[in-house]
Write an enzyme that holds these catalytic residues in place. Structure first.
Site, PDB file in Angstrom:
ATOM      1  N   ASP A  46       0.847  -1.198   0.000  1.00  0.00           N
ATOM      2  CA  ASP A  46       0.000   0.000   0.000  1.00  0.00           C
ATOM      3  C   ASP A  46       0.885   1.252   0.000  1.00  0.00           C
ATOM      4  OD1 ASP A  46      -2.769   1.209   0.424  1.00  0.00           O
ATOM      5  OD2 ASP A  46      -1.556   2.190   1.971  1.00  0.00           O
ATOM      6  N   TYR A  51       3.247   9.920   0.791  1.00  0.00           N
ATOM      7  CA  TYR A  51       4.178   9.287   1.738  1.00  0.00           C
ATOM      8  C   TYR A  51       5.637   9.597   1.371  1.00  0.00           C
ATOM      9  CZ  TYR A  51       0.015   6.508   3.005  1.00  0.00           C
ATOM     10  OH  TYR A  51      -1.244   6.100   3.365  1.00  0.00           O
ATOM     11  N   LYS A  76      -2.074   6.186  -4.248  1.00  0.00           N
ATOM     12  CA  LYS A  76      -3.185   7.131  -4.036  1.00  0.00           C
ATOM     13  C   LYS A  76      -2.840   8.508  -4.580  1.00  0.00           C
ATOM     14  CE  LYS A  76      -3.629   4.750   0.391  1.00  0.00           C
ATOM     15  NZ  LYS A  76      -2.283   4.549   0.919  1.00  0.00           N
ATOM     16  N   HIS A 109      -7.258   9.640  -2.492  1.00  0.00           N
ATOM     17  CA  HIS A 109      -6.820   9.519  -1.094  1.00  0.00           C
ATOM     18  C   HIS A 109      -7.818  10.130  -0.112  1.00  0.00           C
ATOM     19  CE1 HIS A 109      -2.814   9.143   1.314  1.00  0.00           C
ATOM     20  NE2 HIS A 109      -3.830   8.872   2.074  1.00  0.00           N
TER      21      HIS A 109
END
Ligand code: NAP
Length: 305
Positions: A46, A51, A76, A109
């Site tokens: 994931d 990130y 995302k 997201h």
């Protein structure tokens, strides 16, 4: 170790345990974590643009001997790429970072947009902008047609917004990735999504290192009864509810443990379902008034769909 798959509403198979990668970004560590996880049997990773660690994940994916078609990679789109004309480029950027030709799952997201020039999560209220969710979604549907993504889904979507969205979709979301653990159980949302064929993916399935699920006395007692850890109880309880889990760990022993789930009795499943503590790790609204609706539907000022 072989991980079971869940069939999505378009027939694509998604492994029911995946590896979370949020805040797993210490240079060098994440690459090794992903390699170790794949060696242990993880096939579902994931990821997310925000990130800021997809290049490191990409390096690990490039070096694995596991064929691409055996992996399930999710990423995302960040909120600053919701304008439909920005969606294809956002996905190309993600694919470039991950060094992949296609994604198995692309998620929106969050159900709100921010201005394109803001590329961090530290945005302010005046950077939130109105982009209709369906405009972004249609651009994501087109990516399925182009073959760049095999399935599309959403994240942090509540029931009110899904009820407005689903009748307008050509492709119904395959998953809704939301925070679920014994202290944030989301019974209504899970039941609603599952009734529409939308698989719930549970994030922070262990409480995200912040919510105290691992120290809950009742969870600990069940863990003792099964000679396992509270983490394994939490993951097993989610899986028993048909929820895909994506725990994150940088430690091999925990990565391994998180794959070794146990079979809880129906009484245990029911009793964990009655835990009354309610705490959430992730809340995007902070003090931003126009985002309060995301988690607090009764205060809803649902945006334009
Ligand atoms: N869609 C969204 O908006 C959203 C939001 C949040 C998260 N996510 C996704 O969901 C994934 C999981 O959520 P999360 O990372 O916040 O939290 P989590 O997986 O619930 O918990 C991770 C924490 O638990 C520890 N841990 C892992 N395995 C353990 C075990 N067996 N026993 C005890 N502690 C253990 C980890 O420490 P160590 O690493 O030190 O082992 C880390 O501190 C994220 O990584 C991300 O991919 C998505």
């Amino acid at each position: 170790m072989t991980i079971k798959n869940i069939k999505l509403n378009n027939g694509v198979l998604m492994p029911e345990i995946g590896l979370g990668t949020w805040k797993a970004d210490q240079t060098g560590v994440l690459e090794q974590t992903v390699k170790t996880a794949i060696d242990l049997g993880y096939r579902h990773i994931d990821c997310a643009k925000i990130y800021n660690n997809q290049r490191e994940i990409g390096k690990a994916l490039k070096e694995t001997s596991v064929p691409r078609k055996e992996l399930f990679i999710t990423s995302k789109i960040f909120q600053n790429k919701h304008r439909p004309e920005l969606v294809p480029g956002a996905v190309d950027e993600i694919l470039d970072e991950l060094q992949l030709e296609y994604l198995d799952m692309l998620l929106m997201h969050w159900p709100y947009a921010i201005r394109p020039e803001q590329d961090s999560a530290d945005f302010t209220a005046d950077e939130v902008e109105d982009v209709p969710i369906m405009d972004t979604w249609k651009a994501m549907e087109a990516l399925v047609d182009s073959g760049k993504v095999r399935a599309i889904g959403v994240s942090n979507f509540n029931k009110t917004i899904l009820e407005k969205m689903i009748p307008q979709c050509r492709i119904v979301p395959a998953t809704n990735q939301v925070e679920v653990h014994p202290y944030n159980q989301e019974h209504d949302l899970v039941a609603y999504c599952q009734s529409k064929g939308i698989v719930i993916t549970g994030y922070c399935p262990l409480g995200g290192g912040k919510i105290n699920v691992m120290n809950d006395d009742f969870i600990k007692r069940i863990a003792e009864a099964h000679c396992c850890t509270p983490a394994q109880v939490s993951l097993s309880w989610l899986l028993a509810r048909g929820i895909v889990v994506i725990p994150k760990s940088n430690h091999e022993i925990r990565l391994k443990q998180n794959l070794q789930t146990v079979t809880l009795t129906s009484d245990e499943i029911r009793m964990i379902g009655h835990i009354k503590t309610h705490e959430r790790k992730v809340d995007p609204s902070r003090d931003i008034e126009q985002l309060k609706w995301v988690f607090h539907e009764d205060q809803a000022k649902c945006p334009v769909i």
